[in-house]
Write an enzyme that holds these catalytic residues in place. Structure first.
Site, PDB file in Angstrom:
ATOM      1  NE  ARG A 189     -18.028  56.147  13.171  1.00  0.00           N
ATOM      2  CZ  ARG A 189     -18.211  57.563  14.334  1.00  0.00           C
ATOM      3  NH1 ARG A 189     -17.806  58.407  14.575  1.00  0.00           N
ATOM      4  NH2 ARG A 189     -19.907  57.549  14.757  1.00  0.00           N
TER       5      ARG A 189
ATOM      6  CD  GLU B  57     -26.419  54.271  11.060  1.00  0.00           C
ATOM      7  OE1 GLU B  57     -26.944  53.736   9.758  1.00  0.00           O
ATOM      8  OE2 GLU B  57     -26.148  54.068  11.694  1.00  0.00           O
TER       9      GLU B  57
ATOM     10  NE  ARG C  34     -15.603  51.681  13.120  1.00  0.00           N
ATOM     11  CZ  ARG C  34     -17.140  52.073  12.589  1.00  0.00           C
ATOM     12  NH1 ARG C  34     -18.396  52.503  11.449  1.00  0.00           N
ATOM     13  NH2 ARG C  34     -17.944  52.620  13.798  1.00  0.00           N
TER      14      ARG C  34
END
Ligand SMILES: [Zn+2]
Length: 268
Positions: A90, A98, A137
């Protein structure tokens, strides 16, 4: 951008332009495999490393060389590290609209942009203080070339997180303790917003509040008591209102009831 900054950038640019020209033929090194070493041969640290392996392990700015194997969306990718391990990554400091579970304005564009720029590429991950988020992540700054340093010039030119902000595909999202480049990111976002790049350009048309209220949760509408017009907070006209004429409204109806007209540019 301040005058001092412009002057400094200009001086740096001049040095870069003059140095290679100023040295004798014998000093200019042959083109390195990476293709980017020609101009830094004069720096002392350039002498002690071989161009193939040492760049990613430069002192002061360690990065993990990896290959992009899948782009999830604008700010999330899968990579394979040099040791073969796969990681979900990320990007730090930025948030793209989104595009997976729900579709926000510019979500698809951001995903397409990242896919086009990063798919199958070799990249260099820089880690900040916190290595992972709660989903496990890896949190990283994505460099498109091994960074020479962490200067603003280098960040602007070679870091993908910055590129997303500069083209208006992402908004700043600062999550402490990973704040190494937060100030630069805010500056780049301001630049994109003022130039109405990418998602900032669609502020002109009515858009779902979700895209913009991340940046502007505190104020809903800005009025000008002189012109009796009211605006969205991001509108260029709203930002030019003199402080003595500036009025704030919590709701659209409130502005209308007080006798204010909606701006024709930002259409609040
Ligand atoms: Zn307006």
């Amino acid at each position: 951008m301040s005058k001092m900054l412009l002057v400094r950038l200009f001086i740096i640019l001049m040095i870069l332009l003059i140095l290679p020209a100023g040295c004798g033929k014998g000093v200019v090194a042959p083109e390195a495999p990476g293709g980017m070493n020609g101009q830094i041969e004069n720096k002392p640290e350039a002498a002690e490393k071989s161009p193939v392996t040492a760049l990613p392990e430069r002192k002061g700015l360690p990065v993990l060389k990896s290959t992009v194997i899948y782009v999830v969306d604008g700010d999330t990718i899968h990579v394979r590290l040099e040791n073969g391990r796969k990681e979900k990554v990320r990007f730090i400091g930025v948030d793209t609209p989104e595009s997976t579970r729900t579709i926000e304005p510019y979500g698809k564009e951001a995903a397409i942009y990242t896919r086009k720029e990063l798919s199958d590429k070799t990249i260099y991950l820089e880690i900040d203080v916190a290595q992972r988020d709660k989903y496990g992540r890896l949190l990283a700054y994505v460099w498109l070339m091994p960074p020479r340093d962490s200067s603003k010039t280098e960040v602007r030119k070679v870091m993908f997180n910055a590129a997303l902000l500069l083209v208006g595909m992402a908004q700043v999202m600062t999550v402490p303790p990973n704040v190494k480049y937060a100030d630069m990111f805010i500056e780049f976002q301001k630049e994109a917003r003022e130039a109405e790049k990418g998602l900032w350009g669609i502020i002109k048309v009515p858009a779902p509040a979700s895209v913009f209220n991340k940046a502007n949760t505190e104020t809903k509408y800005i009025g000008n008591s002189n012109s009796k017009k009211f605006h969205r907070p991001n509108c260029q006209w709203a930002q030019k209102i003199a402080p003595r004429n500036r009025v704030e409204f919590g709701k659209r109806e409130e502005a209308i009831k007080t006798g204010y007209q909606p701006c024709k540019t930002c259409k609040p």
